[in-house]
Design an enzyme around this catalytic site. Sequence first.
Site, mmCIF file in Angstrom:
data_model
loop_
_atom_site.group_PDB
_atom_site.id
_atom_site.type_symbol
_atom_site.label_atom_id
_atom_site.label_comp_id
_atom_site.label_asym_id
_atom_site.label_seq_id
_atom_site.Cartn_x
_atom_site.Cartn_y
_atom_site.Cartn_z
ATOM 1 N N ASP A 79 46.244 41.793 47.132
ATOM 2 C CA ASP A 79 45.308 42.569 47.962
ATOM 3 C C ASP A 79 45.753 44.027 48.031
ATOM 4 O O ASP A 79 44.936 44.952 48.006
ATOM 5 C CB ASP A 79 45.243 41.960 49.373
ATOM 6 C CG ASP A 79 43.969 42.332 50.118
ATOM 7 O OD1 ASP A 79 43.439 43.430 49.894
ATOM 8 O OD2 ASP A 79 43.509 41.519 50.938
ATOM 9 N N CYS A 116 39.884 46.416 49.826
ATOM 10 C CA CYS A 116 39.070 45.814 48.783
ATOM 11 C C CYS A 116 38.219 46.924 48.167
ATOM 12 O O CYS A 116 37.596 47.693 48.895
ATOM 13 C CB CYS A 116 38.192 44.715 49.372
ATOM 14 S SG CYS A 116 37.001 44.069 48.193
HETATM 15 P P1 HMG Z 1 29.474 39.444 36.631
HETATM 16 O O1 HMG Z 1 29.355 40.746 35.933
HETATM 17 O O2 HMG Z 1 28.310 38.961 37.427
HETATM 18 O O3 HMG Z 1 29.992 38.299 35.646
HETATM 19 O O4 HMG Z 1 30.739 39.540 37.591
HETATM 20 P P2 HMG Z 1 29.368 37.608 34.373
HETATM 21 O O5 HMG Z 1 29.703 36.146 34.468
HETATM 22 O O6 HMG Z 1 27.922 38.019 34.189
HETATM 23 O O7 HMG Z 1 30.242 38.237 33.186
HETATM 24 C C1 HMG Z 1 30.164 39.619 32.863
HETATM 25 C C2 HMG Z 1 31.398 40.053 32.098
HETATM 26 O O8 HMG Z 1 32.575 39.824 32.889
HETATM 27 C C3 HMG Z 1 31.617 39.272 30.806
HETATM 28 O O9 HMG Z 1 32.279 40.160 29.918
HETATM 29 C C4 HMG Z 1 32.593 38.208 31.201
HETATM 30 O O10 HMG Z 1 33.373 37.755 30.120
HETATM 31 C C5 HMG Z 1 33.471 38.940 32.214
HETATM 32 P P3 HMG Z 1 31.498 41.011 28.800
HETATM 33 O O11 HMG Z 1 30.717 39.974 28.014
HETATM 34 O O12 HMG Z 1 30.617 41.968 29.559
HETATM 35 O O13 HMG Z 1 32.594 41.685 28.053
HETATM 36 N N1 HMG Z 1 34.059 38.030 33.213
HETATM 37 C C6 HMG Z 1 35.390 37.886 33.409
HETATM 38 N N2 HMG Z 1 36.447 38.470 32.816
HETATM 39 C C7 HMG Z 1 37.667 38.088 33.251
HETATM 40 N N3 HMG Z 1 37.861 37.187 34.245
HETATM 41 C C8 HMG Z 1 36.833 36.599 34.845
HETATM 42 C C9 HMG Z 1 35.524 36.946 34.432
HETATM 43 N N4 HMG Z 1 34.300 36.557 34.817
HETATM 44 C C10 HMG Z 1 33.427 37.214 34.063
HETATM 45 N N5 HMG Z 1 37.044 35.722 35.839
HETATM 46 C C11 HMG Z 1 32.605 38.559 38.736
HETATM 47 C C12 HMG Z 1 31.118 38.461 38.423
HETATM 48 C C13 HMG Z 1 32.906 37.560 39.820
HETATM 49 C C14 HMG Z 1 33.410 38.221 37.469
HETATM 50 C C15 HMG Z 1 32.925 40.016 39.172
HETATM 51 O O14 HMG Z 1 32.025 40.375 40.187
HETATM 52 C C16 HMG Z 1 34.331 40.184 39.655
HETATM 53 O O15 HMG Z 1 35.266 40.113 38.882
HETATM 54 N N6 HMG Z 1 34.498 40.435 40.963
HETATM 55 C C17 HMG Z 1 35.828 40.492 41.555
HETATM 56 C C18 HMG Z 1 35.846 41.428 42.702
HETATM 57 C C19 HMG Z 1 37.229 41.421 43.305
HETATM 58 O O16 HMG Z 1 38.217 41.063 42.683
HETATM 59 N N7 HMG Z 1 37.284 41.858 44.554
HETATM 60 C C20 HMG Z 1 38.544 41.923 45.275
HETATM 61 C C21 HMG Z 1 39.107 40.583 45.621
HETATM 62 S S1 HMG Z 1 38.317 39.849 47.030
HETATM 63 C C22 HMG Z 1 39.108 40.565 48.377
HETATM 64 O O17 HMG Z 1 39.896 41.467 48.231
HETATM 65 C C23 HMG Z 1 38.841 39.974 49.719
HETATM 66 C C24 HMG Z 1 39.997 39.120 50.257
HETATM 67 O O18 HMG Z 1 41.186 39.871 50.348
HETATM 68 C C25 HMG Z 1 39.632 38.605 51.651
HETATM 69 C C26 HMG Z 1 39.149 39.745 52.539
HETATM 70 O O19 HMG Z 1 39.913 40.621 52.900
HETATM 71 O O20 HMG Z 1 37.923 39.725 52.786
HETATM 72 C C27 HMG Z 1 40.248 37.896 49.359
HETATM 73 MG MG MG Z 2 41.712 41.227 51.929
#
Ligand code: HMG
Ligand code: MG
Length: 303
Positions: A16, A240
């Site tokens: 995080d 985030c």
């Molecule tokens: P999307 O664009 O809708 O995904 O993203 P998609 O399935 O349509 O795929 C698009 C592209 O992403 C493709 O690549 C996939 O291969 C790739 P391209 O063909 O364009 O080259 N892809 C991936 N690559 C690597 N690993 C993967 C993956 N999935 C798809 N797993 C997605 C949807 C969920 C992937 C995107 O929105 C994303 O990665 N979001 C992450 C956001 C994030 O990490 N936020 C921070 C963490 S959460 C947080 O901090 C909160 C927390 O602390 C609690 C709190 O405080 O609230 C936990």
């Molecule tokens: Mg968090």
Amino acid sequence: MNLPPRVKLVEVGPRDGLQNEKQAVPAAVKIELVQRLQAAGLKEIEVTSFVSPKWVPQMADNAEVMAGIARQSGVRYSVLTPNLQGFEAALKSKPDEIVVFGAASEAFSRKNINCSIAESIERFAPVVQAARAAGIYVRGAMSCSVGCPYEGEVAPERVGYLAGLMKGIGVQHVGIADTIGVGTPIKVQRAIEATLKHYDINDVSGHFHDTYGQALANTLISLQMGVWQFDTSIAGLGGCPYAKGATGNVASEDVVYLLHGMGIETGIDLDKLIDAGAFINDFLQRKSGSRVASALLNKRVNA
Ligand code: HMG
Ligand code: MG
């Protein structure tokens, strides 16, 4: 007051915290940080996330970091996995635990993981099933459990709804997350109560960002309700990328000081924890976000 005698902290700084840094942090620095944290007595570390590198480039070195850690027995290493693609990539790194991350607010779900709450649950279901079949423990993060950067206040019913969905797909533990650190104790209490309709107190944790300086108060009310597991972040790093304006998580050092001061055990050596914080702050060229670390570092200088 009925406080738990022992608390488990999940250190989320490497994930995080470092997901939110503008400057590049080399994998070797992340690995060293994880090692210092385990040396300080942390028994669970959220190391990285297997998310899209286009969305969060800071975590693109996930496999390298996981491979570089000299694992210590008794320590659990967890990673975030938003979908099957992320889970399959994570599997090669042999995590002890995975985290699926949903939101109590529709708008945040779309901004953070590009889908609705209902769609996120559909995506998580096969991840949970595959993880449990592989003997990997599954945690669920419930973002925006008290407030959302896009929708404002979030009603406890929304948290209860999400907790029910998480339970329905087999998520074993949920974290009540105040993503943008706007919560105050009674709001946090209501979010916990809504979650407890679906989860046992032993399967619930608090994840409080400290943007408005309320995280320790929110931790205290959670403790009073019997919650004994919290996510905290070394030196108060965190935020985030999809929650603008949110600052770091409550600092691990501050929570350890609070707990030890109340006679609650953590198994953590505060001095070593402060050293781990100094290590990452030196690298980032930053003053600590922990009040306790700043105070104790000053004391060391003046000793
Ligand atoms: P999307 O664009 O809708 O995904 O993203 P998609 O399935 O349509 O795929 C698009 C592209 O992403 C493709 O690549 C996939 O291969 C790739 P391209 O063909 O364009 O080259 N892809 C991936 N690559 C690597 N690993 C993967 C993956 N999935 C798809 N797993 C997605 C949807 C969920 C992937 C995107 O929105 C994303 O990665 N979001 C992450 C956001 C994030 O990490 N936020 C921070 C963490 S959460 C947080 O901090 C909160 C927390 O602390 C609690 C709190 O405080 O609230 C936990
Ligand atoms: Mg968090």
